[in-house]
Design a protein around this motif. Structure first.
Motif, mmCIF file in Angstrom:
data_model
loop_
_atom_site.group_PDB
_atom_site.id
_atom_site.type_symbol
_atom_site.label_atom_id
_atom_site.label_comp_id
_atom_site.label_asym_id
_atom_site.label_seq_id
_atom_site.Cartn_x
_atom_site.Cartn_y
_atom_site.Cartn_z
ATOM 1 N N GLU A 249 0.830 -1.208 0.000
ATOM 2 C CA GLU A 249 0.000 0.000 0.000
ATOM 3 C C GLU A 249 0.864 1.258 0.000
ATOM 4 O O GLU A 249 0.563 2.242 -0.684
ATOM 5 C CB GLU A 249 -0.923 -0.001 1.222
ATOM 6 C CG GLU A 249 -2.018 -1.055 1.177
ATOM 7 C CD GLU A 249 -3.057 -0.764 0.104
ATOM 8 O OE1 GLU A 249 -3.092 0.370 -0.418
ATOM 9 O OE2 GLU A 249 -3.818 -1.684 -0.235
ATOM 10 N N LEU A 252 2.414 1.782 -3.544
ATOM 11 C CA LEU A 252 1.392 2.192 -4.508
ATOM 12 C C LEU A 252 0.939 3.624 -4.240
ATOM 13 O O LEU A 252 0.732 4.410 -5.175
ATOM 14 C CB LEU A 252 0.202 1.233 -4.445
ATOM 15 C CG LEU A 252 0.433 -0.168 -5.028
ATOM 16 C CD1 LEU A 252 -0.722 -1.095 -4.667
ATOM 17 C CD2 LEU A 252 0.595 -0.103 -6.547
ATOM 18 N N ILE A 277 7.162 -3.660 -6.268
ATOM 19 C CA ILE A 277 5.735 -3.976 -6.136
ATOM 20 C C ILE A 277 5.462 -5.409 -6.583
ATOM 21 O O ILE A 277 4.733 -6.160 -5.924
ATOM 22 C CB ILE A 277 4.894 -2.971 -6.950
ATOM 23 C CG1 ILE A 277 4.927 -1.599 -6.267
ATOM 24 C CG2 ILE A 277 3.453 -3.457 -7.108
ATOM 25 C CD1 ILE A 277 4.330 -0.487 -7.100
ATOM 26 N N TYR A 281 3.945 -8.568 -4.422
ATOM 27 C CA TYR A 281 2.775 -9.314 -4.875
ATOM 28 C C TYR A 281 3.104 -10.798 -5.028
ATOM 29 O O TYR A 281 2.316 -11.671 -4.655
ATOM 30 C CB TYR A 281 2.261 -8.753 -6.203
ATOM 31 C CG TYR A 281 1.001 -7.931 -6.063
ATOM 32 C CD1 TYR A 281 -0.161 -8.484 -5.527
ATOM 33 C CD2 TYR A 281 0.958 -6.602 -6.466
ATOM 34 C CE1 TYR A 281 -1.320 -7.737 -5.394
ATOM 35 C CE2 TYR A 281 -0.197 -5.842 -6.334
ATOM 36 C CZ TYR A 281 -1.337 -6.422 -5.800
ATOM 37 O OH TYR A 281 -2.486 -5.688 -5.655
ATOM 38 N N ARG A 307 -7.352 -8.024 -7.220
ATOM 39 C CA ARG A 307 -6.686 -6.830 -6.690
ATOM 40 C C ARG A 307 -5.430 -6.518 -7.506
ATOM 41 O O ARG A 307 -5.159 -5.357 -7.826
ATOM 42 C CB ARG A 307 -6.327 -7.053 -5.224
ATOM 43 C CG ARG A 307 -5.521 -5.908 -4.640
ATOM 44 C CD ARG A 307 -5.276 -6.058 -3.169
ATOM 45 N NE ARG A 307 -4.390 -5.000 -2.696
ATOM 46 C CZ ARG A 307 -4.219 -4.687 -1.424
ATOM 47 N NH1 ARG A 307 -4.881 -5.342 -0.493
ATOM 48 N NH2 ARG A 307 -3.397 -3.723 -1.073
ATOM 49 N N ARG A 310 -6.429 -5.014 -10.844
ATOM 50 C CA ARG A 310 -6.882 -3.628 -10.653
ATOM 51 C C ARG A 310 -5.687 -2.684 -10.556
ATOM 52 O O ARG A 310 -5.646 -1.633 -11.206
ATOM 53 C CB ARG A 310 -7.724 -3.541 -9.379
ATOM 54 C CG ARG A 310 -8.231 -2.130 -9.044
ATOM 55 C CD ARG A 310 -8.581 -2.038 -7.572
ATOM 56 N NE ARG A 310 -7.384 -2.157 -6.734
ATOM 57 C CZ ARG A 310 -7.418 -2.381 -5.421
ATOM 58 N NH1 ARG A 310 -8.578 -2.556 -4.808
ATOM 59 N NH2 ARG A 310 -6.290 -2.456 -4.734
ATOM 60 N N ASP A 311 -4.690 -3.072 -9.747
ATOM 61 C CA ASP A 311 -3.506 -2.221 -9.584
ATOM 62 C C ASP A 311 -2.699 -2.131 -10.873
ATOM 63 O O ASP A 311 -2.193 -1.055 -11.228
ATOM 64 C CB ASP A 311 -2.623 -2.761 -8.455
ATOM 65 C CG ASP A 311 -3.232 -2.524 -7.078
ATOM 66 O OD1 ASP A 311 -4.114 -1.653 -6.968
ATOM 67 O OD2 ASP A 311 -2.837 -3.224 -6.125
ATOM 68 N N TRP A 314 -4.368 0.169 -13.324
ATOM 69 C CA TRP A 314 -4.178 1.565 -12.916
ATOM 70 C C TRP A 314 -2.774 2.047 -13.294
ATOM 71 O O TRP A 314 -2.603 3.157 -13.817
ATOM 72 C CB TRP A 314 -4.389 1.692 -11.405
ATOM 73 C CG TRP A 314 -4.012 3.049 -10.880
ATOM 74 C CD1 TRP A 314 -4.704 4.216 -11.040
ATOM 75 C CD2 TRP A 314 -2.822 3.376 -10.151
ATOM 76 N NE1 TRP A 314 -4.029 5.256 -10.441
ATOM 77 C CE2 TRP A 314 -2.865 4.765 -9.892
ATOM 78 C CE3 TRP A 314 -1.744 2.643 -9.690
ATOM 79 C CZ2 TRP A 314 -1.866 5.424 -9.185
ATOM 80 C CZ3 TRP A 314 -0.739 3.292 -8.989
ATOM 81 C CH2 TRP A 314 -0.805 4.667 -8.741
#
Length: 400
Positions: A249, A252, A277, A281, A307, A310-311, A314
């Motif tokens: 978090e 990001l 990142i 993950y 999830r 989604r990241d 983005w």
């Protein structure tokens, strides 16, 4: 126009190092015997663009009398890994090598291409920590006459035989084989290696079934084996799951603030920030993946695969105003990450395949080279077929 900076010249079996001055990424340089060998590698890597475990080709040419090819940054070769392990691979590692390389050959042969000669120098592991469980084939030999797929499998059998016998060098093993010295494979892999050396036409369903039986006989808890661990990754492994989510978090949010405030270009953070990142993950997926070895899992919106997607979407959207080269660099890393998940976290393959199909379409749009653009068309078709196969699985294979 992309400019490259030479950091280390490659040798015969030693990779060199360079840097893409546009994106700041490090790349690997390989040296080839002559122009024909270089041309075949360019052809093979271009045609295989998008294949799991196939590095992306960037440039080729002649420099200081060396025929040089620039590809994605790779990790150590299998020979280097073998040396670091005291020239001994345990049986689970050998079975894992067999599984990975059979998958590579099946994909390569599906494009009507031959590898030519598999050696411990032509295979390597990924450079990033999250890619370390994935084996790469980064060197191809021009066909000597009518090279067949069966000869490629025979070459794989020779490679596994070499690792089983623990010779001092690959060259010593080659001399012994030329002098008609026979080495009888023993242990768990004996039947499998004999099948590879039989020169029979490839029967990939049979080979994969044999690999499955070997895994079952070993009763190993993991179906992936990172070949090396860096300090950052090892520290992540001792953190609690909650701490890993907090780190994720934080990174990001940092990227979000920088993009929103236009303080820096997101693409300039590739590969360091994105790599961190993806490391986090990957550790979360390995830690939280289902323990059942079989079955395809259906997930809800809040579950980790959704999830992640989604990241990633983005992050992809945040790069759309950058140059095509920088967007492609970013997309390449994300695509490679998804291929690693496809191979090492198989429970969610139906989702990985959907994501890979989506990314393959984007890769095709970003590609400027005509031949590689056509290769992406074939890759898209590959993932479409795989997705259709997975969706046609019997209901009892689906786990809610």
């Amino acid at each position: 126009m992309v400019s490259w900076k030479l950091l280390k010249l490659p040798g015969r079996d030693v990779a060199g190092l360079g840097q893409n001055l546009t994106t700041g990424e490090d790349v690997t340089l390989t040296s080839h015997e002559d122009e024909s060998a270089l041309a075949y590698n360019v052809f093979a890597l271009s045609a295989l663009t998008g294949g799991p475990g196939i590095p992306i080709y960037h440039w080729h040419g002649k420099h200081t009398n060396k025929y040089i090819l620039i590809i994605d940054l790779r990790g150590p070769s299998l020979e280097e890994v073998f040396e670091k392990n005291g020239r001994e691979f345990k049986t689970p590692t050998l079975v894992y090598l067999a599984e990975q390389l059979v998958a590579r050959l099946q994909y390569i042969h599906g494009r009507s291409i031959t590898v030519g000669k598999l050696t411990p120098y032509s295979c390597s592991v990924g450079s990033q920590q999250w890619r370390s469980p994935q084996l790469l084939i980064d060197r191809f030999s021009p066909p000597a006459g009518a090279q067949t797929f069966a000869q490629d499998l025979n070459s794989l059998g020779e490679l596994l035989l070499y690792f089983c016998n623990g010779f001092v060098t690959w060259e010593q093993f080659q001399v012994a084989r030329k002098n008609s010295h026979s080495f009888t494979p023993h242990g768990t892999l004996s039947v499998f290696i004999c099948e590879l050396l039989s020169q029979n036409p490839p029967n990939y369903p049979r080979l994969k079934l044999m690999i499955e039986h070997m895994y079952n006989s070993l009763d190993v808890p993991e179906r992936f084996l990172p070949f090396y661990n860096n300090e950052r990754f090892m520290s992540a492994r001792i953190d609690s799951t909650g701490v890993l989510f907090a780190h994720l978090e934080k990174h990001l949010a940092k990227i979000g603030c920088e993009v929103k405030g236009h303080q820096s270009c997101l693409c300039e953070m590739v590969p360091s920030s994105l790599g961190l990142i993806l490391d986090l993950y990957y550790e979360l997926f390995i830690r939280l993946r289902p323990r059942h070895s079989k079955g395809l899992y259906l997930v809800r919106a809040h579950h980790l695969p959704n999830r992640l997607w989604r990241d990633l979407r983005w992050l992809i959207t945040a790069t759309t105003k950058e140059s095509t080269m920088k967007q492609k660099s970013f997309a390449d890393m994300i695509y490679s990450f998804l291929t690693v998940l496809f191979e090492t976290v198989p429970h969610y393959r139906i989702y990985w395949t959907e994501y890979l199909l989506s990314q393959a379409h984007r890769q095709r749009e970003l590609e400027v080279d005509f031949n590689r653009r056509q290769a992406w068309v074939s890759t898209i078709r590959h993932w479409e077929i795989e997705l259709h196969r997975l969706k046609a699985m019997p209901p009892e294979w689906l786990v809610v």
